[in-house]
Write a protein that holds these residues in place. Structure first.
Motif, PDB file in Angstrom:
ATOM      1  N   THR A   1      -1.025 -93.239 -28.801  1.00  0.00           N
ATOM      2  CA  THR A   1       0.095 -93.884 -29.721  1.00  0.00           C
ATOM      3  C   THR A   1       1.306 -94.807 -28.521  1.00  0.00           C
ATOM      4  N   ALA A   2       1.564 -95.817 -28.827  1.00  0.00           N
ATOM      5  CA  ALA A   2       2.637 -96.368 -28.639  1.00  0.00           C
ATOM      6  C   ALA A   2       3.558 -95.685 -27.870  1.00  0.00           C
ATOM      7  N   VAL A   3       4.841 -96.060 -26.880  1.00  0.00           N
ATOM      8  CA  VAL A   3       5.334 -95.407 -26.706  1.00  0.00           C
ATOM      9  C   VAL A   3       6.266 -95.655 -27.037  1.00  0.00           C
ATOM     10  N   PRO A   4       7.956 -94.718 -27.743  1.00  0.00           N
ATOM     11  CA  PRO A   4       8.780 -95.512 -28.620  1.00  0.00           C
ATOM     12  C   PRO A   4       9.216 -96.773 -27.053  1.00  0.00           C
ATOM     13  N   LEU A   5       9.633 -97.547 -28.510  1.00  0.00           N
ATOM     14  CA  LEU A   5      10.284 -98.753 -28.018  1.00  0.00           C
ATOM     15  C   LEU A   5      11.940 -98.681 -28.122  1.00  0.00           C
ATOM     16  N   PHE A   6      12.912 -99.180 -26.754  1.00  0.00           N
ATOM     17  CA  PHE A   6      14.136 -98.942 -27.522  1.00  0.00           C
ATOM     18  C   PHE A   6      14.762 -99.936 -27.638  1.00  0.00           C
ATOM     19  N   LEU A   7      15.315-100.332 -29.081  1.00  0.00           N
ATOM     20  CA  LEU A   7      15.760-102.169 -28.399  1.00  0.00           C
ATOM     21  C   LEU A   7      16.909-102.145 -29.120  1.00  0.00           C
ATOM     22  N   GLN A   8      18.013-103.726 -28.896  1.00  0.00           N
ATOM     23  CA  GLN A   8      19.027-103.727 -29.351  1.00  0.00           C
ATOM     24  C   GLN A   8      19.018-104.826 -29.775  1.00  0.00           C
ATOM     25  N   ILE A   9      19.506-105.019 -31.002  1.00  0.00           N
ATOM     26  CA  ILE A   9      19.241-106.191 -31.850  1.00  0.00           C
ATOM     27  C   ILE A   9      20.687-106.622 -32.904  1.00  0.00           C
ATOM     28  N   VAL A  18      25.494-105.109 -32.821  1.00  0.00           N
ATOM     29  CA  VAL A  18      24.419-104.167 -32.161  1.00  0.00           C
ATOM     30  C   VAL A  18      23.508-103.068 -32.735  1.00  0.00           C
ATOM     31  N   TRP A  19      22.840-103.405 -33.156  1.00  0.00           N
ATOM     32  CA  TRP A  19      21.378-102.575 -33.445  1.00  0.00           C
ATOM     33  C   TRP A  19      21.041-101.697 -32.993  1.00  0.00           C
ATOM     34  N   SER A  20      21.044-100.628 -32.681  1.00  0.00           N
ATOM     35  CA  SER A  20      19.674 -99.638 -31.441  1.00  0.00           C
ATOM     36  C   SER A  20      19.016 -99.092 -32.248  1.00  0.00           C
ATOM     37  N   LEU A  21      17.895 -98.817 -31.893  1.00  0.00           N
ATOM     38  CA  LEU A  21      16.768 -98.277 -32.509  1.00  0.00           C
ATOM     39  C   LEU A  21      15.460 -97.953 -31.915  1.00  0.00           C
ATOM     40  N   TYR A  22      15.086 -96.826 -32.012  1.00  0.00           N
ATOM     41  CA  TYR A  22      13.459 -96.400 -31.146  1.00  0.00           C
ATOM     42  C   TYR A  22      12.557 -96.858 -32.434  1.00  0.00           C
ATOM     43  N   ASP A  23      11.442 -97.791 -31.953  1.00  0.00           N
ATOM     44  CA  ASP A  23      10.340 -98.067 -32.730  1.00  0.00           C
ATOM     45  C   ASP A  23       9.784 -97.311 -32.235  1.00  0.00           C
ATOM     46  N   ALA A  24       8.557 -96.473 -32.673  1.00  0.00           N
ATOM     47  CA  ALA A  24       7.433 -95.454 -32.001  1.00  0.00           C
ATOM     48  C   ALA A  24       6.297 -95.510 -33.108  1.00  0.00           C
ATOM     49  N   GLU A  73      28.735-105.558 -46.473  1.00  0.00           N
ATOM     50  CA  GLU A  73      28.495-105.598 -45.067  1.00  0.00           C
ATOM     51  C   GLU A  73      27.499-105.454 -44.147  1.00  0.00           C
ATOM     52  N   PHE A  74      27.183-104.031 -44.037  1.00  0.00           N
ATOM     53  CA  PHE A  74      26.197-102.732 -44.453  1.00  0.00           C
ATOM     54  C   PHE A  74      24.944-103.716 -44.499  1.00  0.00           C
ATOM     55  N   CYS A  75      24.585-104.166 -45.954  1.00  0.00           N
ATOM     56  CA  CYS A  75      22.893-104.308 -46.209  1.00  0.00           C
ATOM     57  C   CYS A  75      22.918-105.084 -45.909  1.00  0.00           C
ATOM     58  N   ASP A  76      24.038-106.219 -46.226  1.00  0.00           N
ATOM     59  CA  ASP A  76      22.977-107.900 -45.466  1.00  0.00           C
ATOM     60  C   ASP A  76      22.752-107.525 -44.152  1.00  0.00           C
ATOM     61  N   GLY A  77      23.426-106.981 -43.263  1.00  0.00           N
ATOM     62  CA  GLY A  77      22.864-106.565 -41.921  1.00  0.00           C
ATOM     63  C   GLY A  77      21.686-105.751 -41.848  1.00  0.00           C
ATOM     64  N   PHE A  78      21.847-105.361 -42.181  1.00  0.00           N
ATOM     65  CA  PHE A  78      20.437-104.224 -42.908  1.00  0.00           C
ATOM     66  C   PHE A  78      18.943-104.956 -43.592  1.00  0.00           C
ATOM     67  N   ARG A  79      19.246-105.969 -44.034  1.00  0.00           N
ATOM     68  CA  ARG A  79      18.364-106.490 -44.554  1.00  0.00           C
ATOM     69  C   ARG A  79      17.885-107.787 -43.571  1.00  0.00           C
ATOM     70  N   LYS A  80      19.339-108.363 -42.906  1.00  0.00           N
ATOM     71  CA  LYS A  80      18.714-109.591 -41.649  1.00  0.00           C
ATOM     72  C   LYS A  80      17.730-108.158 -40.533  1.00  0.00           C
ATOM     73  N   LEU A  81      17.828-107.528 -40.265  1.00  0.00           N
ATOM     74  CA  LEU A  81      17.499-106.559 -39.398  1.00  0.00           C
ATOM     75  C   LEU A  81      16.138-106.401 -39.733  1.00  0.00           C
ATOM     76  N   LEU A  82      15.697-106.077 -41.419  1.00  0.00           N
ATOM     77  CA  LEU A  82      13.765-106.132 -41.801  1.00  0.00           C
ATOM     78  C   LEU A  82      13.760-107.210 -41.454  1.00  0.00           C
ATOM     79  N   ASP A  83      14.480-108.524 -41.707  1.00  0.00           N
ATOM     80  CA  ASP A  83      13.668-109.968 -41.380  1.00  0.00           C
ATOM     81  C   ASP A  83      13.488-109.553 -40.046  1.00  0.00           C
ATOM     82  N   HIS A  84      14.379-110.057 -39.498  1.00  0.00           N
ATOM     83  CA  HIS A  84      14.523-110.432 -37.997  1.00  0.00           C
ATOM     84  C   HIS A  84      12.785-109.234 -37.580  1.00  0.00           C
ATOM     85  N   LEU A  85      12.732-108.144 -37.993  1.00  0.00           N
ATOM     86  CA  LEU A  85      11.195-106.615 -37.922  1.00  0.00           C
ATOM     87  C   LEU A  85      10.224-107.125 -38.501  1.00  0.00           C
ATOM     88  N   GLN A  86      10.584-108.267 -39.221  1.00  0.00           N
ATOM     89  CA  GLN A  86       9.791-108.718 -40.014  1.00  0.00           C
ATOM     90  C   GLN A  86       8.663-107.529 -40.850  1.00  0.00           C
TER      91      GLN A  86
END
Length: 297
Positions: A1-9, A18-24, A73-86
C-alpha cells in the motif's frame, strides 16, 4: 500500500489557513473516506483507522481544519480543498464537531452533491445542546489555558480501562498541540447557534455510531439524531467513551467497513476492487455479531 502522504494545503486567499492532512491508500480511488476530527483532535487521532483501512485496500484521508469562525466559511474552504484534491464525491466520517461539520457540508452542497455517505460518530445535529451559544462569540478572547479547560471538562473522569485511559492521554496530548486561535475557532464552530436541515440531506446513506457508556453527548442529543435520520444504520458500541476510534478501533473499523460495503463495485467504492473479498467481510460480520451477543449474556 502507498505510504501515507502528509500534506499541507492552502486553498483560501488567506495564507494562514492551512489544511493539514494524511492521504493514505490507493490514489486511484476517486471516492475516499475522509475523517473530520472533534474539537480537540488533530489529523493523527485517526491513525488506527488509517493503518487498518489502508491495509485492507481503502483510500482514506484524515484532516485537520484551519482556523474558520463560521460554518459557511468552513464549508466553502472544504469544498475548495476537495476541488484541489480533484475529488468529486467523498464519504465522510465525522467525530463530534467533525460530524456536525460533515452534515453542514452535505447540506451546503446539496444542490450539486459532494457527499456520497456519512458516518457520524458521537455527533449531534444542533449546537444548542451545549447551552453555550451565548458564549460562542467570546471564545476568541479567552486565553488558551481557559479554552483547554473547557474542552477537558468534557473528557471522562473516574476509573477507566487501560485502552480508554490511553485514548484520553493521547487526546490530551493532541489538545496541548493546538494554539489559541485553533481551539477558539473550533469551540466557536461547536457552539455557534446552528442546526442541520435534514430535508436537504435526506437521500444520503448515514450510519450513526455512538457509545452506551459515558460520553459528552446527552441522551437527548442522541435521540434527536435518530429522529433526524430514521433510516440510518446504527452502530452501537457498548463502551468507548468520547473517542471510540482510539480505544475501540477494531469495532469502529469493522463498522466503517460494513458501512462502505454498500458501495463496493460502484464508482463510489472507497476500496481498491482487487482487494475486495466478500467472504472475508461476511466472516467479520458474523464475528462482530457473536461478540456482541457474547457481551450481552
Amino acid at each position: 500500500t502507498a505510504v501515507p502522504l502528509f500534506l499541507q494545503i492552502i486553498v483560501d486567499d488567506d495564507d494562514s489557513k492551512v489544511w493539514s492532512l494524511y492521504d493514505a491508500g490507493p490514489r486511484s480511488i476517486r471516492c475516499p473516506l475522509i475523517f473530520l476530527p472533534p474539537v480537540s483532535g488533530t489529523a493523527d487521532v485517526f491513525f488506527q483507522q488509517i493503518l487498518a483501512l489502508t491495509g485492507w485496500g481503502y483510500r482514506v484521508i484524515a484532516l485537520q481544519y484551519p482556523v474558520y469562525w463560521d460554518h459557511l466559511e468552513f464549508c466553502d474552504g472544504f469544498r475548495k480543498l476537495l476541488d484541489h484534491l480533484q475529488l468529486d464525491k467523498v464519504h465522510l466520517f465525522g467525530a463530534s464537531l467533525g460530524g456536525f461539520l460533515a452534515q453542514k457540508f452535505a447540506e451546503y452542497t446539496h444542490k450539486s452533491p459532494r457527499v456520497q455517505s456519512l458516518i457520524l460518530c458521537n455527533s449531534f445535529s444542533d449546537t444548542s445542546i451545549f447551552n453555550q451559544t451565548w458564549t460562542a462569540n467570546s471564545f476568541w478572547l479567552m486565553p488558551a489555558f481557559m479554552l483547554k479547560k473547557i474542552v477537558l471538562g468534557n473528557f471522562a473522569s473516574g476509573p477507566l480501562d487501560p485502552e480508554m485511559a490511553d485514548g484520553i492521554d493521547f487526546m490530551v496530548d493532541r489538545l496541548e498541540s493546538l494554539g489559541q486561535s485553533e481551539l477558539a475557532s473550533r469551540l466557536t464552530l461547536n457552539c455557534q447557534n446552528s442546526y442541520v436541515e435534514p430535508h436537504k440531506i435526506r437521500d444520503i446513506p448515514v450510519t450513526i455510531m455512538d457509545v452506551f457508556d459515558q460520553s459528552a453527548l446527552s441522551t437527548e442529543a442522541k435521540e434527536e439524531m435518530y429522529k433526524l435520520y430514521p433510516s440510518a444504520r446504527r452502530a452501537h458500541l457498548k463502551t468507548g467513551g468520547n473517542f471510540p476510534y482510539l480505544c475501540r478501533s477494531a469495532e469502529v473499523n469493522l463498522y466503517i467497513q460494513i458501512h462502505l460495503l454498500q458501495f463496493h463495485g460502484t464508482r463510489y467504492a472507497a476500496i481498491d476492487p482487487s482487494m475486495v473479498s466478500a467472504e472475508e467481510l461476511e466472516v467479520q460480520k458474523i464475528r462482530l455479531h457473536s461478540s456482541n451477543e457474547h457481551e450481552e449474556q
